[in-house]
Write a protein that holds these residues in place. Structure first.
Motif, PDB file in Angstrom:
ATOM      1  N   PHE A  73       0.837  -1.201   0.000  1.00 20.55           N
ATOM      2  CA  PHE A  73       0.000   0.000   0.000  1.00 20.55           C
ATOM      3  C   PHE A  73       0.872   1.250   0.000  1.00 20.55           C
ATOM      4  O   PHE A  73       0.659   2.176  -0.797  1.00 20.55           O
ATOM      5  N   VAL A  74       1.861   1.289   0.883  1.00 20.76           N
ATOM      6  CA  VAL A  74       2.730   2.462   0.981  1.00 20.76           C
ATOM      7  C   VAL A  74       3.480   2.687  -0.323  1.00 20.76           C
ATOM      8  O   VAL A  74       3.610   3.826  -0.803  1.00 20.76           O
ATOM      9  N   GLY A  75       3.943   1.598  -0.948  1.00 18.36           N
ATOM     10  CA  GLY A  75       4.682   1.715  -2.205  1.00 18.36           C
ATOM     11  C   GLY A  75       3.844   2.256  -3.343  1.00 18.36           C
ATOM     12  O   GLY A  75       4.376   2.873  -4.282  1.00 18.36           O
ATOM     13  N   LYS A  76       2.522   2.052  -3.279  1.00 20.54           N
ATOM     14  CA  LYS A  76       1.639   2.563  -4.329  1.00 20.54           C
ATOM     15  C   LYS A  76       1.303   4.034  -4.135  1.00 20.54           C
ATOM     16  O   LYS A  76       0.940   4.716  -5.098  1.00 20.54           O
ATOM     17  N   ILE A  77       1.435   4.533  -2.907  1.00 22.10           N
ATOM     18  CA  ILE A  77       1.052   5.919  -2.667  1.00 22.10           C
ATOM     19  C   ILE A  77       2.245   6.872  -2.708  1.00 22.10           C
ATOM     20  O   ILE A  77       2.110   8.044  -3.070  1.00 22.10           O
ATOM     21  N   CYS A  78       3.450   6.365  -2.364  1.00 21.40           N
ATOM     22  CA  CYS A  78       4.628   7.242  -2.331  1.00 21.40           C
ATOM     23  C   CYS A  78       5.879   6.398  -2.472  1.00 21.40           C
ATOM     24  O   CYS A  78       5.986   5.330  -1.842  1.00 21.40           O
ATOM     25  N   ASN A  79       6.838   6.861  -3.264  1.00 26.82           N
ATOM     26  CA  ASN A  79       8.061   6.077  -3.425  1.00 26.82           C
ATOM     27  C   ASN A  79       9.114   6.397  -2.364  1.00 26.82           C
ATOM     28  O   ASN A  79      10.240   5.910  -2.432  1.00 26.82           O
ATOM     29  N   ASN A  80       8.738   7.198  -1.400  1.00 25.48           N
ATOM     30  CA  ASN A  80       9.591   7.433  -0.226  1.00 25.48           C
ATOM     31  C   ASN A  80       8.819   6.967   1.004  1.00 25.48           C
ATOM     32  O   ASN A  80       8.027   7.704   1.586  1.00 25.48           O
ATOM     33  N   SER A  81       9.045   5.726   1.395  1.00 26.82           N
ATOM     34  CA  SER A  81       8.277   5.148   2.499  1.00 26.82           C
ATOM     35  C   SER A  81       8.532   5.866   3.824  1.00 26.82           C
ATOM     36  O   SER A  81       7.690   5.820   4.732  1.00 26.82           O
ATOM     37  N   GLU A  82       9.669   6.558   3.932  1.00 30.46           N
ATOM     38  CA  GLU A  82       9.988   7.264   5.177  1.00 30.46           C
ATOM     39  C   GLU A  82       9.029   8.428   5.422  1.00 30.46           C
ATOM     40  O   GLU A  82       8.878   8.879   6.560  1.00 30.46           O
ATOM     41  N   ARG A  83       8.388   8.891   4.378  1.00 33.07           N
ATOM     42  CA  ARG A  83       7.480  10.022   4.536  1.00 33.07           C
ATOM     43  C   ARG A  83       6.134   9.587   5.139  1.00 33.07           C
ATOM     44  O   ARG A  83       5.417  10.411   5.715  1.00 33.07           O
ATOM     45  N   ILE A  84       5.787   8.317   5.001  1.00 25.51           N
ATOM     46  CA  ILE A  84       4.494   7.812   5.453  1.00 25.51           C
ATOM     47  C   ILE A  84       4.565   7.377   6.916  1.00 25.51           C
ATOM     48  O   ILE A  84       5.418   6.565   7.293  1.00 25.51           O
ATOM     49  N   LYS A  85       3.687   7.894   7.729  1.00 29.42           N
ATOM     50  CA  LYS A  85       3.611   7.540   9.147  1.00 29.42           C
ATOM     51  C   LYS A  85       2.246   6.898   9.418  1.00 29.42           C
ATOM     52  O   LYS A  85       1.215   7.525   9.182  1.00 29.42           O
ATOM     53  N   LEU A  86       2.265   5.667   9.878  1.00 29.69           N
ATOM     54  CA  LEU A  86       1.027   4.957  10.187  1.00 29.69           C
ATOM     55  C   LEU A  86       0.587   5.281  11.609  1.00 29.69           C
ATOM     56  O   LEU A  86       1.369   5.179  12.555  1.00 29.69           O
ATOM     57  N   LEU A  87      -0.679   5.654  11.746  1.00 33.33           N
ATOM     58  CA  LEU A  87      -1.249   5.971  13.061  1.00 33.33           C
ATOM     59  C   LEU A  87      -2.400   5.013  13.333  1.00 33.33           C
ATOM     60  O   LEU A  87      -3.377   4.967  12.587  1.00 33.33           O
ATOM     61  N   VAL A  88      -2.283   4.232  14.413  1.00 32.04           N
ATOM     62  CA  VAL A  88      -3.337   3.300  14.832  1.00 32.04           C
ATOM     63  C   VAL A  88      -3.752   3.700  16.243  1.00 32.04           C
ATOM     64  O   VAL A  88      -2.987   3.507  17.187  1.00 32.04           O
ATOM     65  N   PRO A  89      -4.924   4.299  16.416  1.00 32.84           N
ATOM     66  CA  PRO A  89      -5.318   4.763  17.744  1.00 32.84           C
ATOM     67  C   PRO A  89      -5.492   3.602  18.718  1.00 32.84           C
ATOM     68  O   PRO A  89      -5.881   2.499  18.335  1.00 32.84           O
ATOM     69  N   GLU A  90      -5.206   3.859  19.982  1.00 34.23           N
ATOM     70  CA  GLU A  90      -5.369   2.834  21.008  1.00 34.23           C
ATOM     71  C   GLU A  90      -6.828   2.415  21.137  1.00 34.23           C
ATOM     72  O   GLU A  90      -7.132   1.244  21.361  1.00 34.23           O
ATOM     73  N   ILE A  91      -7.732   3.377  21.009  1.00 32.22           N
ATOM     74  CA  ILE A  91      -9.165   3.084  21.035  1.00 32.22           C
ATOM     75  C   ILE A  91      -9.648   3.036  19.589  1.00 32.22           C
ATOM     76  O   ILE A  91      -9.600   4.038  18.870  1.00 32.22           O
ATOM     77  N   SER A  92     -10.112   1.857  19.170  1.00 28.45           N
ATOM     78  CA  SER A  92     -10.428   1.633  17.754  1.00 28.45           C
ATOM     79  C   SER A  92     -11.816   2.129  17.377  1.00 28.45           C
ATOM     80  O   SER A  92     -12.699   1.355  16.988  1.00 28.45           O
TER      81      SER A  92
END
Length: 302
Positions: free
Chosen positions: A130-149
């Motif tokens: 998924f990250v590779g399809k949206i941006c070719n610099n994976s370091e720019r993408i930050k995944l956020l998963v909230p503790e409360i879903s």
């Protein structure tokens, strides 16, 4: 009780007084894309599943075009955003499918961090592909998963927007009243200083007047032991089907006396209650379906 808060229905049928070796019958109303996962968890408990889908969830040509509007060259509009906020697995799948139509990544490799938000196990879909399809610099993408879903938990985890833009792929509801979940989510983002932009990424549709038939036509056999709802739309779809057959929720309960109503988290429970359906079990671990299934097991084991 860590797995859930729970209370038994006031009426218990003879079919529900079972020892641990007897299979219970669990109805569930999830759309097809979630059905296999929830059915598997039900079977792992030694129970029998009864799939009664009340809504269908799928992308369409129009919803894909809506997503591509923000991704297509020459200057993809997604570069005007700081975050991408998903409230469902279906939204991630639809967005990923639209990304696959492109011949180049839409997000610039340079710039500030770009946050991609997802709830619970849905975050597993934000993988390297998924990250590779949206941006070719994976370091720019930050995944956020909230503790409360929950969508509200996602908003809290994002923090203050300070005028930044967040793209929100959400469902277009067809044939049903839109539950308040998405409007409240967008409102909460605005309150936190984000400029929330809605994109209809897929459709949620009522599947029709016969979707409650399996629940109410038991042919004199033992009733359903529990029904699991995983969204407010599923509850509304069930009630709409009952009305189409000249019935109501009380009629469904009479056919299935003592049926336990279980909700996949407090958002679904609140939605069901607002529609007049009392909920007996609410999972407190709603990052995955394991929570609601374990909550039912805990209720019966106690």
């Amino acid at each position: 009780m860590n797995a859930a808060y729970a209370r038994l229905p006031s009426t218990t049928s003879p079919c529900q007084v079972k020892d641990s070796n007897n299979r219970r019958l669990i109805a569930f109303t999830t759309p097809e894309n979630y059905a296999v996962r929830l059915s598997h968890l039900i079977h792992l408990k030694g129970w029998t599943s009864l799939w009664c889908p009340t809504i269908a969830v799928e992308p369409t040509t129009n919803t894909k075009s809506s997503i591509l509007h923000y991704l297509s060259p020459p200057t993809p509009l997604i570069n005007q955003f700081s975050a991408l906020a998903f409230t469902s697995r279906s939204g991630i799948s639809a967005f990923s499918d639209a990304l696959s139509e492109l011949t180049s990544t839409p997000l610039s490799p340079s710039g500030e961090d770009f946050t991609v938000c997802a709830l619970g196990k849905d975050s597993e879909l934000i993988d390297n592909s998924f990250v590779g399809k949206i941006c070719n610099n994976s370091e720019r993408i930050k995944l956020l998963v909230p503790e409360i879903s929950t969508p509200a938990g996602l908003v809290e985890s994002l923090g203050y927007g300070s005028g930044r833009r967040v793209l929100c792929p959400v469902p277009l509801v067809v044939g049903l009243e839109e539950p308040p979940v998405v409007p409240n989510f967008l409102r909460d983002l605005d309150t936190k200083g984000w400029i929330a932009v809605r994109v209809n990424a897929y459709e949620t549709r009522w599947v029709g007047p016969e979707c409650a038939a399996e629940l109410v036509k038991r042919d004199g056999g033992c009733g359903v032991d529990a029904i699991v709802f995983t969204s407010t739309g599923e509850v509304e779809g069930m009630l709409k089907s009952l009305r189409a057959m000249g019935l109501d929720w009380e009629a469904a309960m009479r056919v299935n006396p003592g049926m336990v109503v279980a909700a996949h988290g407090p958002v679904t429970a609140a939605g069901a209650k607002s529609l007049g359906v009392d909920v007996n079990v609410v999972s407190s671990r709603f990052g995955s379906f394991d929570g609601v299934v374990d909550a039912l097991a805990l209720l019966w084991n106690n």
